[in-house]
Design an enzyme around this catalytic site. Structure first.
Site, PDB file in Angstrom:
ATOM      1  N   GLU A 162       0.822  -1.219   0.000  1.00  0.00           N
ATOM      2  CA  GLU A 162       0.000   0.000   0.000  1.00  0.00           C
ATOM      3  C   GLU A 162       0.855   1.268   0.000  1.00  0.00           C
ATOM      4  O   GLU A 162       0.374   2.336  -0.352  1.00  0.00           O
ATOM      5  CB  GLU A 162      -0.959   0.006   1.200  1.00  0.00           C
ATOM      6  CG  GLU A 162      -0.321  -0.121   2.584  1.00  0.00           C
ATOM      7  CD  GLU A 162      -0.072  -1.577   3.000  1.00  0.00           C
ATOM      8  OE1 GLU A 162       0.200  -2.422   2.122  1.00  0.00           O
ATOM      9  OE2 GLU A 162      -0.122  -1.839   4.209  1.00  0.00           O
ATOM     10  N   GLY A 212       7.673 -10.771   1.589  1.00  0.00           N
ATOM     11  CA  GLY A 212       7.529  -9.773   2.650  1.00  0.00           C
ATOM     12  C   GLY A 212       8.143 -10.266   3.939  1.00  0.00           C
ATOM     13  O   GLY A 212       9.108 -11.041   3.924  1.00  0.00           O
ATOM     14  N   GLY A 217       4.363 -13.618   6.570  1.00  0.00           N
ATOM     15  CA  GLY A 217       4.440 -14.904   5.860  1.00  0.00           C
ATOM     16  C   GLY A 217       3.894 -16.042   6.697  1.00  0.00           C
ATOM     17  O   GLY A 217       3.190 -16.930   6.194  1.00  0.00           O
ATOM     18  N   GLU A 234       8.654 -15.794   0.142  1.00  0.00           N
ATOM     19  CA  GLU A 234      10.032 -15.278   0.204  1.00  0.00           C
ATOM     20  C   GLU A 234      10.072 -14.270   1.337  1.00  0.00           C
ATOM     21  O   GLU A 234       9.438 -13.231   1.261  1.00  0.00           O
ATOM     22  CB  GLU A 234      10.410 -14.643  -1.149  1.00  0.00           C
ATOM     23  CG  GLU A 234      11.914 -14.624  -1.379  1.00  0.00           C
ATOM     24  CD  GLU A 234      12.580 -13.353  -0.917  1.00  0.00           C
ATOM     25  OE1 GLU A 234      12.556 -13.082   0.315  1.00  0.00           O
ATOM     26  OE2 GLU A 234      13.112 -12.642  -1.772  1.00  0.00           O
ATOM     27  N   CYS A 268      16.159  -7.885   0.498  1.00  0.00           N
ATOM     28  CA  CYS A 268      16.055  -9.132   1.274  1.00  0.00           C
ATOM     29  C   CYS A 268      17.389  -9.870   1.307  1.00  0.00           C
ATOM     30  O   CYS A 268      17.689 -10.574   2.257  1.00  0.00           O
ATOM     31  CB  CYS A 268      14.957 -10.015   0.712  1.00  0.00           C
ATOM     32  SG  CYS A 268      15.061 -10.241  -1.060  1.00  0.00           S
ATOM     33  N   GLU A 369      16.712  -9.244  10.978  1.00  0.00           N
ATOM     34  CA  GLU A 369      16.774  -8.539   9.699  1.00  0.00           C
ATOM     35  C   GLU A 369      16.394  -7.082   9.976  1.00  0.00           C
ATOM     36  O   GLU A 369      15.224  -6.761  10.178  1.00  0.00           O
ATOM     37  CB  GLU A 369      15.770  -9.153   8.714  1.00  0.00           C
ATOM     38  CG  GLU A 369      15.824  -8.496   7.361  1.00  0.00           C
ATOM     39  CD  GLU A 369      14.742  -8.979   6.406  1.00  0.00           C
ATOM     40  OE1 GLU A 369      13.550  -8.928   6.767  1.00  0.00           O
ATOM     41  OE2 GLU A 369      15.091  -9.399   5.297  1.00  0.00           O
TER      42      GLU A 369
END
Ligand code: TXE
Length: 470
Positions: A162, A212, A217, A234, A268, A369
């Site tokens: 979005e 994402g 996920g 992913e 990523c 991450e």
């Protein structure tokens, strides 16, 4: 009435446009259109060559509009125009790659069958696919899903992030212009919970492919389980970049910087976990930090800009949260760790490229991450230790090994539990090579022939040539 969302330029917070967020009901209508096109339309039954020709037309149109699309991507994400142009080129290459693979969808005769039996495998489309993409590579990530899904004869509902929907809106226009029948590709715009969630929940969706965060996920996988959808995920990574003492040091420093700071670390597969041999550790990390301090932040449209801003205020707040964590965990700040000082950057969501030394595997800073421009540098002594550290993560998306001893580099590459391993490189991928993660980096593969077969149902047709009563 649906809420109106302002689409913000992360460089200066100017409003690029306003878009109406759609509702759950509208997402369900889009699913119904895709279902109808799959169950009653011609697309799933068209020849693979016909579908491939449409993909090649999409590639032509992307090339025609490349500059406009690249500029839009830079406005929407803040990445440099050079990076956006590369993204469009890569997307063209992906449409062309799959546009060349129609032959893989022809039936395959099964060998070694009993006498008087013909047996073959047909590659049929899965059905209605829900394709959900993130904000860091808006055009690219959705294209990795759309191109193989369409070639295989599926219909789809696509949902961009979005916060960065603009180039996806453009792509869906080009899909129509390229001659895709009505109802085959449907776009929904809005938030994850409102228009994304139905794509994993609704029984009329047969497959959901998502790129994402790990948390989203996991949610998608759990909800897809209720209707036993096919799932491809992913989910990012925490990617080791291992530098041995016998590496070409100048080149390794160069790549350590781009590995971690390309697109401000919002990649990523970014190599933010630097793991350096103890003999060269101090000099190497000092040099990386010195060069990090020289990186020119700025407007993605300026030719001398090396890195743009982070994508949003929320995301910068997340990255800044890791600076506090780094302090609590006792990492040594060598570069960055703060917003830039330049007055002209104060309206953007900028954060200086940051380097921490004296990091160790048990730090949250090392394991999480951060998805920002933060390098953590750890040291190692032996090859086994380097391999251990390289695998010491819940993720398994990508990693790099630097050494001039190619046998050693290959040994380490073999032991690393990551979906992509680079030797004396960091970052590139190929449309024809599978991309995806081990462990919690995901499920399934994108790109390559495996990326096509995610979207096919192999059907075994077994024909008895001499049926007889038994
Ligand atoms: O991701 P989300 P966010 C990581 C990165 C980043 C973090 C959060 O660490 O800081 O994720 O980013 C849609 N059902 N990555 O919050 O929520 C959402 O609208 C269905 C790594 O942006 O995962 C968007 O379109 N869909 C990553 C998409 O999911 C839902 C790239 C991704 O959003 C949903 C981006 C739901 N319940 C972030 N909730 C990578 N792998 O490269 C949200 N969405």
């Amino acid at each position: 009435m649906s809420p109106v969302r302002q689409i913000i330029n992360p460089f200066d917070q100017s409003v690029l446009t306003e878009i109406e967020d759609q509702t759950r009901e509208q997402a369900i209508q889009a699913i119904a259109k895709a279902r109808n096109a799959f169950d009653h339309g011609d697309w799933p039954h068209a020849s693979p060559e016909h579908r491939a020709a449409v993909l090649n037309r999409v590639a032509d149109l992307l090339e025609r509009d490349k500059e406009d699309i690249a500029r839009t991507e830079t406005l929407d994400t803040g990445k440099t125009l050079v990076e956006s142009r590369i993204d469009v080129d890569d997307v063209v290459a992906v449409f062309r790659y799959y546009g060349n693979l129609a032959g893989l969808l022809h039936p395959k005769v099964v060998q070694g069958t009993p006498p008087d039996v013909i047996s073959r495998i047909d590659y049929e489309p899965v059905g209605v696919c829900g394709l959900i993409a993130p904000w860091n590579y808006p055009l690219l990530q959705i294209s990795w899903k759309i191109a193989p899904a369409l070639l295989a004869g599926n219909t789809l509902v696509g949902k961009p992030s979005e916060i960065t929907p603009l180039t996806t809106i453009k792509l869906f226009e080009l899909l129509q212009e390229a001659g895709l029948p009505d109802g085959v590709a449907n776009l929904v715009l809005g938030t994850g919970p409102e228009v994304g969630a139905p794509l994993s929940e609704h029984p009329d969706v047969d497959l959901v492919s998502f790129t994402g965060s790990l948390a989203t996920g996991q949610r998608i996988m759990a909800s897809a389980a209720k209707t036993v959808k096919k799932v491809a995920l992913e989910l990012g990574g925490k990617n080791p970049n291992i530098v041995f003492a016998d590496a070409d040091i100048d080149t390794a420093v160069d790549y350590a910087l781009t590995a971690a700071f390309f697109h401000a670390g919002q990649v990523c597969s970014s190599g933010t976990r630097l793991i350096v041999h103890t003999d060269i550790y101090d000099d190497f990390v000092d040099e990386v930090a010195r060069r990090a301090d020289l990186i020119k932040l700025g407007n993605g449209f300026d030719e001398d800009t090396e890195s743009g801003p982070l994508v949003s205020a929320e995301h910068r707040a997340k990255v800044e949260g890791y600076i506090e964590i780094a302090q609590q965990e006792g990492a040594t700040l060598k570069a960055g760790g703060r917003r830039p000082d330049e007055p002209e950057l104060q309206n953007g969501f900028f954060f200086r490229p940051t380097v921490y030394a004296d990091c160790h595997k048990d730090m949250k800073l090392v394991q999480d991450e951060t998805f920002g421009p933060i390098i953590t540098a750890e040291r190692f002594t032996t090859e086994d230790e380097a391999t251990f550290l390289g695998n010491n993560t819940d993720y398994g998306l990508a990693g790099g090994v630097w050494s001039q001893d190619l046998e050693k580099a290959q040994r380490v590459a073999k032991k690393l539990r990551h979906g992509t391993v680079w030797i004396n490189e960091f970052g590139p991928y190929l449309p024809q090579a599978e991309w995806g993660g081990f462990k919690r980096s995901g499920v399934g593969r994108e790109l390559g022939t495996a990326g096509l077969h995610e979207y096919t149902e192999p059907k075994h047709v077994y024909q008895n040539l001499k049926p007889a009563a038994q």
